[in-house]
Every structure is written in structure tokens, then in C-alpha cells.
Scaffold this active site. Structure first.
Site, PDB file in Angstrom:
ATOM      1  N   HIS A   1       0.818  -1.216   0.000  1.00 30.48           N
ATOM      2  CA  HIS A   1       0.000   0.000   0.000  1.00 30.48           C
ATOM      3  C   HIS A   1       0.852   1.267   0.000  1.00 30.48           C
ATOM      4  O   HIS A   1       0.358   2.342  -0.317  1.00 30.48           O
ATOM      5  CB  HIS A   1      -1.064  -0.017   1.111  1.00 30.48           C
TER       6      HIS A   1
ATOM      7  N   ASP B   1       1.374  -7.683   2.196  1.00 36.50           N
ATOM      8  CA  ASP B   1       1.409  -6.237   1.971  1.00 36.50           C
ATOM      9  C   ASP B   1       2.860  -5.748   1.821  1.00 36.50           C
ATOM     10  O   ASP B   1       3.377  -5.037   2.670  1.00 36.50           O
ATOM     11  CB  ASP B   1       0.708  -5.526   3.141  1.00 36.50           C
TER      12      ASP B   1
ATOM     13  N   SER C   1       4.014   2.321   8.406  1.00 40.67           N
ATOM     14  CA  SER C   1       3.816   1.314   7.378  1.00 40.67           C
ATOM     15  C   SER C   1       5.110   1.107   6.631  1.00 40.67           C
ATOM     16  O   SER C   1       5.762   2.074   6.233  1.00 40.67           O
ATOM     17  CB  SER C   1       2.749   1.760   6.399  1.00 40.67           C
TER      18      SER C   1
HETATM   19  N1  ARG Z   1      -4.598   0.558   7.604  1.00 39.45           N
HETATM   20  C1  ARG Z   1      -3.331   0.570   6.943  1.00 39.45           C
HETATM   21  C2  ARG Z   1      -2.692   1.969   7.050  1.00 39.45           C
HETATM   22  O1  ARG Z   1      -3.181   2.779   7.753  1.00 39.45           O
HETATM   23  C3  ARG Z   1      -3.409   0.094   5.537  1.00 39.45           C
HETATM   24  C4  ARG Z   1      -4.064   1.001   4.565  1.00 39.45           C
HETATM   25  C5  ARG Z   1      -4.116   0.554   3.147  1.00 39.45           C
HETATM   26  N2  ARG Z   1      -5.035  -0.515   2.915  1.00 39.45           N
HETATM   27  C6  ARG Z   1      -6.349  -0.373   2.643  1.00 39.45           C
HETATM   28  N3  ARG Z   1      -7.063  -1.453   2.524  1.00 39.45           N
HETATM   29  N4  ARG Z   1      -6.944   0.780   2.496  1.00 39.45           N
HETATM   30  O2  ARG Z   1      -2.105   2.547   6.199  1.00 39.45           O
HETATM   31  N1  GLU Z   2      -1.091   1.344   7.553  1.00 39.16           N
HETATM   32  C1  GLU Z   2      -0.479   2.375   8.332  1.00 39.16           C
HETATM   33  C2  GLU Z   2       0.500   3.227   7.530  1.00 39.16           C
HETATM   34  O1  GLU Z   2       0.327   3.463   6.385  1.00 39.16           O
HETATM   35  C3  GLU Z   2       0.147   1.763   9.514  1.00 39.16           C
HETATM   36  C4  GLU Z   2      -0.892   1.378  10.446  1.00 39.16           C
HETATM   37  C5  GLU Z   2      -0.991   2.339  11.593  1.00 39.16           C
HETATM   38  O2  GLU Z   2      -1.574   3.409  11.458  1.00 39.16           O
HETATM   39  O3  GLU Z   2      -0.446   1.976  12.630  1.00 39.16           O
HETATM   40  O4  GLU Z   2       1.436   3.773   8.044  1.00 39.16           O
END
Ligand code: ARG
Ligand code: GLU
Length: 715
Positions: free
Chosen positions: A82, A218, A650
Site C-alpha cells: 500500500h 502487503d 507502514s
Molecule cells: N490501515 C493501513 C494503514 O493505515 C493500511 C491502509 C491501506 N489498505 C487499505 N485497505 N486501504 O495505512
Molecule cells: N497502515 C499504516 C501506515 O500506512 C500503519 C498502520 C498504523 O496506522 O499503525 O502507516
């Protein structure tokens, strides 16, 4: 009684060893002992050193907001799928859809340059608090203080950059009680080496996002290229793979519950030291409002994305971004609610004041500070709400956002035409959409406009609305559908063909477009909020920062026995904890790891988010996991640990006690999304992609095992 309260304060304020995002150059001074106590095997100098190669030389900011780590001496870097998403999407076409099909270069020649992508290393970190504050007098007005600090920062940055090829930035810490300088090296020739298909990289889609258990691979791989002198250089086919100062060895020995882990990366933003008033505003107003507004937007996008592949491609990135914050706020709100965060903060504040009982002056000072918080937040609540209706409702409509940006374009153009100094070329280039629209569909946006205007008029009082928008609303007798149709049928800004003609000779023909109906709306919205809401909002936010600065200082000075780590601010940090599961709710305990079995189980539900390519299922049937299998012969996909992380983390390397890479951080659990405001070691977990799954995908799934030869793999 006094003593008792004081004890309570100490107990409740002491950070559990798992909480915290520590500045690496202070690890020794702050909590390195605790890290050691928890099992870390290396020295502080191996984490961060200015003179010797250390781990910090293998941790880099990836693009704008992620982390990546160097995993070979040929500049190979690992980050999340991502995080690579927009670069991968940028390289993709309908014919060569790397998002859908994945991509692995089979030789250096096949590595694909990513335009605009940068990777940033930290060369050194320096405490510049004294220099920033040097000539800031107590007698200065707020404005004088501000401008002096700004000038000092600029000087420090300029000095740090002179006579070298480095970049530099200064950031405030503890709400401006301290300042640190970061000298960086920014690489600009970054190439895509490999990415799994989206069905693996984003397996579970929005359904699984922010949720444990997880099964998505990921990750994506890139390579840093440098000039022949190993220094940053713009893209050129003469460039060579970068030779890093340090790269992480990779352990495929696995991990078990209780093992030490650490995350080294660039967490973006946390607010652990908010007052109860701020937490109340967040949970009672901001989170629910933003969640509600995004829900409307997401439903519309989802509906349209289902209708065609081209619409799906168009909105997939946008959708993921909107959905990501939406879901996080929802989890945060629930988590804070469930853990009674407001009352906990209130109690903490009470205890803090009580602990100052022997120093009445101070007690008075901080009790006044609390009243100031209350007063300021009461005022701020209204503005924050108006601002959210601007940014999350009106600007959610691309047509309004896009035309709003043109206010500056027109005004700069007028300066240019009058022969004055101007920034026309720059703002025009920035504001002009790519045509035909890449991430925008007129009909989808029309629907958004209808829905958002309806919500807006229903919820925002007339006094707070831009008068021009109001007059249109009246002219259409409140029929937002008809109003939106009028705007979308007649505007040149939102129509591929008309926009093409408009931009062909924009400078000469511009004046006629200043009467464009949608532009008039965009401009009215922009001007209204820039004039009536944003300045006051910014003013109050500055006041809040000042109050927080005082409060922070108070906590640091008076709450003994606790080392306060600074809130995340996009700078390099170490978090550490251990591999562990958690109890989510009554009778529900989560194991600490997942396996490919679970991916196949999810796939068999038939739900769209859990689709995988046949090849994955074939490989699974053969159980061909080779050296990547655990002792039970299973392929582990992810694990959770109590490392305090946030957005920006991330892609961060997750390391074992010996500093070997065991995975890549990519998410947090649902119950733990509240950790940006209040960390709780009992249920806040970071989610890590097990590096054995990554290697298996590269080696067995993609047949790019040749890449493993340049890695140091510890078996
Ligand atoms: N929750 C993760 C972060 O904050 C992954 C985000 C990307 N994935 C998604 N399904 N939108 O970045
Ligand atoms: N998916 C998040 C990012 O893009 C990390 C998850 C979080 O927020 O801890 O950094």
C-alpha cells in the site's frame, strides 16, 4: 491522603515498557536500559550512530509518508504494497496492469523507474532547541516569537545544507518545548523491482483493513539508484544501484510469543498528551462527524466502482485513502469510548493538580491552564465542525475542490497580465487536472455533489454558509439535485472535452471562465472559508498548541518517574515490545500469528475481497513452503506485537532482539486504533507481515528467487 494520591499518579503515569516512540539518538539516555531488560541484544550505537554504520542507515522515509528498509548491499528496499501503491498504479496501464497482475523484474534492466518517488535517509539528528530559542525574548509578542523562531529555523536548515548535498529540516518536539534538526540524504532514482498482485498485496481489502487476523502480503520491493559516486542523482540509465552503509539481515528462524521486537521507522502523528477536553471533542464530535461524512462518500464511490473496470481503476486509490481514515476514526472512537478515555484523562488531570498541593503557586498555574483548555476547546468545537463541513463535505466533491483551487490561478494570472510579480505558471501547473481526467468521473462527481450539498444544507446553519451558495440554493428552491445538474451540465471545469478546450489557450481566454457556474461555487466556498473559518481555526489551534506546550512542560517537570516520549511527528523513532496475542472482548482471545491456511479459508468464503489467483491455491495444495515453513509445516503470514506504532510506520522494519528483520509493519488491530490518543498495552497491537511469507511470494509464487541471493538470510 496527599501521599496516596501522589502514589496513584506515579503508578498511573508510568509508561508500560511497551508504550512509546523513542528518539533513536536518545535511546541510551531515555530507556535503553528498559529495552535491554526486555531482551534487546545489541548496543545503542548499533541502533544509531553518527560515525559508524548503524541500523538508522538502513531505515528510510519512502515517498511522502511511509517507511522502507534496505535489505541488500545493492540498495534493495522493502516497504508495503500500500506504500508502493501509487507508484505501481502510475506504472500500470490497462494492458500492463501491475496492480492486478503483479510485477517482478527478472533482471536489473527490467526494474521500472518511478517518476517523482524519493527515498530519504537520516544522516544525523541534532538538538537545536537552544539555537531555535536563542533570541526569543519573553517580552516578545506571540507574533514576534513566531517570526523569530521561523527565522532561526530557516538559518539552521540553510547552514546544515551548505557545502554538501544534504537536505535538512527542523521539527518541534513536545509542542515546541524542544527542536531537533534532521539532516537527510534524498535519493531520487527509485525503481520498482517487484510487487505481488493486488489480490495478495491487498488481500482482504477494506474488509480486513485495521483488523486482526490478517493474511495479505502487503509488501513491494524497490531499488535505490545513485550516481557513480554513490550520491543521489536524478534518473539516468547511467546510474548504478546504491551501496548502503547498512542493510538488515533477514531471519527466517521465526518468532514466538514473548519474543522481543522493535519497530524502527517514521510514525506520523500521535497525540498522547491531550487534555480531557480535546479527547471529548474528538470522540463526541470530530470522529463521528468525519465518519458520517465519509460514509456517504464511500457508498457513492462503491456503487459506481462496481459498474465498470475503468471506474474501479479510476477510484481505487482514492477509495482506499478515504476508507482507511474513515475506518480508523471509527475504531478510535469506539476504542476510546469503551476504555472510558475522557474520564481517565479527567482523573489524570485531577491527580496531576493534586500532586502539586505542596506548591500552591504551581497548582494554581496548572489549574488555570485547565480552565484555559476548557474555554478554548468550547470555542474551538464550533470552528472545528465548520471546518470539517468544508474539508470533509464540500471539498469531498472534486468539482468544488478543483474549481476552488482556481481562485489563486485567476488572481496570479491577473498579476501576470498586469506585469506584476506572480506565481501563475506554478499554481496553474499544480491546479490543472490531468486530461482526460485520470481519477475523476463527471457523473460520479455529480452524484457526490448532490449528496454532499444535501448534507451540507441540512446540517450547516445559514449564517455559516457562503452567501453565494445560499442564493443558489434559494434560486433552486432547495432542490440540490437540480442545482447540481445545472452546475455539472454547464461547467467547463468538470467536462473532459470542454476542459480540454478551456486549457488549450487558458491565458488568453481565462476571463470567460471566471463566470463558469461551478467555478463560481468553488470560488465562493474557497473565499468564504479562507476568510471566515480558517484564520480563526488556525488562531485557536495555535493557542491550543501553546497551552499544550505549557501542559507538556508541566508533565515533564512534575510527573517524576516517567520518561515522556515525544508525540510522533514524522521523525525517526524506535518502538519496542513483544510478540503477543490479546484479549479483544469477553471470551475472545486472539492468537499472535496467522498462516496461509487462513488465507485459503477466507478465500473459500467466495467474498470478492478474498479472491486470490489460482496459482496461490495450487502452491498451497502442494504445501511447498520450503525453508519458509514453521515447525508445524505451516507458512506464517502475519503476527502481532505490542509495539507502539501509527500511520507512517507502514513499511517499517520489524526486528528481533538481534536486530534481524523478521517482518514489515503494515497495520494495527481494530481495538488498538485508539493508540494514537491513548495506548493500552492490553490490546493495542501492531500487525506485521512475516518476512517468511514475503520471501515465499518472491521465491515460490513469483519465481524471482534470484533476488534472495543479494540478501543476508539467517537460517
Ligand atoms: N490501515 C493501513 C494503514 O493505515 C493500511 C491502509 C491501506 N489498505 C487499505 N485497505 N486501504 O495505512
Ligand atoms: N497502515 C499504516 C501506515 O500506512 C500503519 C498502520 C498504523 O496506522 O499503525 O502507516
Amino acid at each position: 491522603m496527599k501521599k496516596l494520591l501522589f502514589c496513584f499518579l506515579l503508578v498511573s503515569a508510568v509508561a508500560k515498557s511497551d508504550e512509546g516512540m523513542w528518539m533513536p539518538q536518545l535511546v541510551d539516555a531515555l530507556n535503553f536500559k528498559d529495552m535491554k531488560k526486555n531482551g534487546f541484544k545489541l548496543s545503542a550505537e548499533q541502533i544509531y550512530s553518527i560515525n559508524k554504520a548503524s541500523m538508522k542507515d538502513a531505515v528510510a522515509i519512502f515517498g511522502g509518508g511511509c517507511t522502507s528498509e534496505v535489505i541488500s548491499n545493492k540498495g534493495l528496499i522493502l516497504t508495503n504494497h500500500h506504500c508502493g501503491f501509487s507508484s505501481i498504479a502510475g506504472l500500470s496501464t490497462v494492458q500492463k496492469d501491475y496492480l492486478k497482475n503483479g510485477y517482478f523484474a527478472m533482471s536489473a534492466a527490467e526494474e521500472l523507474p518511478c517518476k517523482g518517488l524519493t527515498v530519504t535517509f537520516i544522516k544525523r539528528i541534532e538538538d537545536v532547541s537552544a539555537k531555535v530559542m536563542a533570541n526569543v525574548r519573553q517580552t516578545f509578542s506571540e507574533q514576534q516569537k513566531d517570526s523569530t523562531i521561523k527565522a532561526n529555523i530557516k538559518n539552521i536548515e540553510t547552514n546544515a545544507k551548505s557545502n554538501n548535498h544534504y537536505e535538512a529540516f527542523v521539527r518541534p518536539f513536545y509542542y515546541g518545548n524542544e527542536y531537533y534538526l534532521f539532516v537527510t540524504e534524498v535519493f531520487k532514482d527509485i525503481r520498482l523491482v517487484g510487487t505481488p498482485p493486488e489480490s495478495l498485496g491487498k488481500f482482504g481489502g477494506e474488509t480486513d483493513n485495521w483488523v486482526w487476523p490478517r493474511h495479505n502480503a502487503d509488501f513491494s520491493l524497490f531499488r535505490i539508484y545513485a550516481g557513480k559516486d554513490n550520491k543521489p542523482a536524478d534518473y539516468s540509465n547511467e546510474n548504478v544501484p546504491y551501496t548502503p552503509l547498512y542493510s538488515f539481515p533477514i531471519s527466517i528462524k521465526g518468532n514466538k510469543e514473548g519474543d522481543f521486537t522493535m519497530v524502527y521507522g517514521f510514525p506520523g502523528r500521535t497525540q498522547e498528551y491531550l487534555s480531557s477536553y480535546a479527547v471529548e471533542l474528538l470522540t463526541k464530535q470530530q470522529d463521528p462527524l468525519r465518519v458520517g461524512l465519509r460514509e456517504i462518500r464511500l457508498n457513492i464511490l462503491e456503487e459506481d466502482m462496481k459498474t465498470s473496470d475503468s471506474l474501479r481503476l479510476m477510484y481505487t486509490g482514492k477509495y482506499a485513502n478515504i476508507a482507511n481514515a474513515y475506518k480508523k476514526w471509527k475504531g478510535e472512537m469506539q476504542g476510546l469510548e469503551k476504555s472510558d478515555a475522557i474520564n481517565k484523562k479527567r482523573q489524570f488531570e485531577k491527580d496531576f493538580l493534586n500532586s502539586l498541593a505542596s506548591e500552591p503557586e504551581k497548582q494554581k498555574k496548572y489549574s488555570e491552564l485547565m480552565s484555559q483548555f476548557e474555554k478554548t476547546y468550547t470555542e474551538y468545537a464550533y470552528l472545528s465542525k465548520q471546518f470539517d463541513y468544508y474539508s470533509e463535505c464540500l471539498l469531498a466533491v472534486d468539482g468544488i475542490r478543483l474549481t476552488g483551487n482556481f481562485v489563486t490561478v485567476f488572481s496570479e494570472l491577473k498579476k501576470k497580465q498586469a506585469g506584476l510579480d506572480n506565481r501563475f505558471e506554478k499554481v496553474f501547473k499544480e491546479s490543472k487536472p490531468q486530461l482526460p481526467f485520470k481519477n475523476l468521473n463527471k457523473e460520479t462527481d455529480r452524484k457526490l455533489c448532490k449528496a454532499m450539498l444535501e448534507t451540507y444544507f441540512m446540517n450547516v446553519p445559514a449564517v455559516a454558509r457562503p452567501p453565494y451558495l445560499d442564493s443558489l440554493f434559494s434560486a433552486y428552491s432547495g432542490n440540490v439535485d437540480a442545482l447540481s445538474n445545472y452546475l455539472y451540465d454547464s461547467s467547463s471545469f468538470i467536462d473532459n472535452n470542454k476542459a480540454k478546450i478551456m486549457f488549450e489557450d487558458f491565458e488568453k481566454t481565462a476571463s470567460q471562465y471566471e463566470k463558469d457556474p461551478l467555478y463560481l461555487v468553488g470560488a465562493a466556498v474557497f473565499n468564504h472559508y479562507q476568510k471566515n473559518i480558517i484564520p480563526q481555526t488556525t488562531y485557536l489551534e495555535k493557542q491550543i498548541t501553546e497551552l499544550q506546550k505549557e501542559y507538556m512542560k508541566g508533565l515533564k517537570d512534575h510527573v517524576k518517574n516517567k520518561t515522556f516520549y515525544p508525540d510522533a511527528n514524522g521523525t525517526l523513532r524506535v518502538a519496542y515490545g513483544k510478540v503477543e496475542g490479546y484479549n479483544a472482548r469477553d471470551a475472545v482471545n486472539y492468537k499472535y500469528y496467522t498462516t496461509l491456511d487462513g488465507l485459503v479459508e477466507k478465500n473459500s468464503t467466495g467474498a470478492e475481497d478474498f479472491y486470490v489467483k489460482e496459482r496461490v491455491l495450487e502452491l498451497y495444495k502442494k504445501k511447498d513452503f520450503g525453508p519458509y515453513a514453521d515447525k508445524n509445516g505451516q507458512l506464517r503470514t502475519a503476527f502481532i506485537a505490542s509495539n507502539h506504532t501509527t500511520g507512517g510506520n507502514s513499511g517499517s522494519p520489524v526486528l528481533n532482539a538481534k536486530g534481524e528483520l523478521i517482518g514489515t509493519n503494515f497495520d494495527r488491530n481494530w481495538e488498538g486504533t485508539m493508540s494514537d490518543v491513548m495506548y493500552n498495552v492490553n490490546f493495542c497491537r501492531n500487525i506485521t507481515l512475516d518476512v517468511r511469507f514475503t520471501l515465499w511470494v518472491i521465491d515460490r509464487y513469483a519465481g524471482a528467487g534470484y533476488l534472495l541471493k543479494e540478501m543476508k538470510i539467517v537460517k
